[in-house]
Write a protein that holds these residues in place. Structure first.
Motif, mmCIF file in Angstrom:
data_model
loop_
_atom_site.group_PDB
_atom_site.id
_atom_site.type_symbol
_atom_site.label_atom_id
_atom_site.label_comp_id
_atom_site.label_asym_id
_atom_site.label_seq_id
_atom_site.Cartn_x
_atom_site.Cartn_y
_atom_site.Cartn_z
ATOM 1 N N PHE A 204 0.848 -1.186 0.000
ATOM 2 C CA PHE A 204 0.000 0.000 0.000
ATOM 3 C C PHE A 204 0.881 1.233 0.000
ATOM 4 C CE2 PHE A 204 -2.548 -3.328 1.912
ATOM 5 C CZ PHE A 204 -3.749 -3.184 1.239
ATOM 6 N N CYS A 205 0.557 2.170 -0.864
ATOM 7 C CA CYS A 205 1.337 3.409 -0.908
ATOM 8 C C CYS A 205 1.098 4.183 0.378
ATOM 9 C CB CYS A 205 0.913 4.241 -2.111
ATOM 10 S SG CYS A 205 1.624 5.875 -2.123
ATOM 11 N N LYS A 206 2.172 4.761 0.913
ATOM 12 C CA LYS A 206 2.039 5.492 2.168
ATOM 13 C C LYS A 206 1.350 6.832 1.963
ATOM 14 C CE LYS A 206 5.541 3.501 5.006
ATOM 15 N NZ LYS A 206 6.953 3.514 5.332
ATOM 16 N N LYS A 207 1.381 7.320 0.736
ATOM 17 C CA LYS A 207 0.820 8.636 0.496
ATOM 18 C C LYS A 207 -0.634 8.551 0.018
ATOM 19 C CE LYS A 207 2.148 13.032 -1.460
ATOM 20 N NZ LYS A 207 2.740 13.640 -2.647
ATOM 21 N N CYS A 208 -0.840 7.859 -1.100
ATOM 22 C CA CYS A 208 -2.203 7.831 -1.634
ATOM 23 C C CYS A 208 -2.989 6.611 -1.175
ATOM 24 C CB CYS A 208 -2.184 7.943 -3.157
ATOM 25 S SG CYS A 208 -1.394 6.565 -4.002
ATOM 26 N N LYS A 209 -2.360 5.725 -0.398
ATOM 27 C CA LYS A 209 -3.003 4.557 0.212
ATOM 28 C C LYS A 209 -3.547 3.549 -0.801
ATOM 29 C CE LYS A 209 -2.683 6.730 4.229
ATOM 30 N NZ LYS A 209 -1.355 6.712 4.795
ATOM 31 N N THR B 31 8.737 3.117 -5.251
ATOM 32 C CA THR B 31 8.084 4.273 -5.861
ATOM 33 C C THR B 31 6.691 3.864 -6.310
ATOM 34 O OG1 THR B 31 10.244 4.982 -6.655
ATOM 35 C CG2 THR B 31 8.329 6.085 -7.587
ATOM 36 N N CYS B 32 5.701 4.609 -5.827
ATOM 37 C CA CYS B 32 4.314 4.339 -6.184
ATOM 38 C C CYS B 32 4.073 4.767 -7.635
ATOM 39 C CB CYS B 32 3.400 5.106 -5.233
ATOM 40 S SG CYS B 32 1.678 5.142 -5.732
ATOM 41 N N GLY B 33 3.406 3.928 -8.401
ATOM 42 C CA GLY B 33 3.126 4.232 -9.799
ATOM 43 C C GLY B 33 1.969 5.194 -9.985
ATOM 44 N N PHE B 34 1.215 5.486 -8.953
ATOM 45 C CA PHE B 34 0.057 6.369 -9.071
ATOM 46 C C PHE B 34 0.414 7.805 -8.734
ATOM 47 C CE2 PHE B 34 -1.717 2.161 -8.154
ATOM 48 C CZ PHE B 34 -2.581 2.033 -9.231
ATOM 49 N N CYS B 35 1.113 8.003 -7.600
ATOM 50 C CA CYS B 35 1.402 9.376 -7.175
ATOM 51 C C CYS B 35 2.896 9.675 -7.195
ATOM 52 C CB CYS B 35 0.820 9.633 -5.779
ATOM 53 S SG CYS B 35 1.611 8.670 -4.492
ATOM 54 N N ASN B 36 3.718 8.706 -7.613
ATOM 55 C CA ASN B 36 5.165 8.885 -7.697
ATOM 56 C C ASN B 36 5.837 9.144 -6.363
ATOM 57 O OD1 ASN B 36 6.362 8.335 -10.134
ATOM 58 N ND2 ASN B 36 5.456 10.138 -11.062
HETATM 59 ZN ZN LIG Z 1 0.885 6.603 -4.076
#
Ligand SMILES: [Zn+2]
Length: 106
Positions: A57-62, A86-91
């Motif tokens: 789970f991304c820590k930023k956009c969850k 590195t999250c592919g949704f919010c970088n």
């Molecule tokens: Zn993210």
């Protein structure tokens, strides 16, 4: 809560995440639902998700992210042994510091 129940819940979350990862490419909607379900389990019963599940789970956009598919995993370049996800949704990039030396070729 009884430790037995906690173990069961964690096992269930592990199965859900494992399924979600394997469905991520063929059926992203199902994967998303399974991931959300496992997340709801840990918030409902107030248990801490083990790191190997939390890294999905991304820590930023969850959002639910799959390493190698919707997230990039790189090895840190500094002396500090770490991996960068590195999250592919919010970088958003976050680091995981590896404390223990990983035995190679043993
Ligand atoms: Zn993210």
């Amino acid at each position: 809560m009884k430790p037995v129940i906690k173990d069961l819940l964690i096992e269930r979350m592990q199965i859900l995440i494992k399924n979600a990862v394997s469905y991520a490419r063929s059926n992203p909607e199902l994967a998303e639902r399974q991931a959300a379900l496992s997340k709801r389990l840990c918030t409902k019963y107030r248990i801490r998700m083990p790191y190997e599940l939390r890294m999905h789970f991304c820590k930023k956009c969850k959002k639910f992210i799959v390493p190698g598919f919707t997230a990039r995993v790189r090895i840190g370049r500094s002396n500090l042994k770490s991996i960068r996800i590195t999250c592919g949704f919010c970088n958003h990039t976050y680091r995981k510091i590896i404390k223990k030396q990983i035995p190679i070729g043993q």
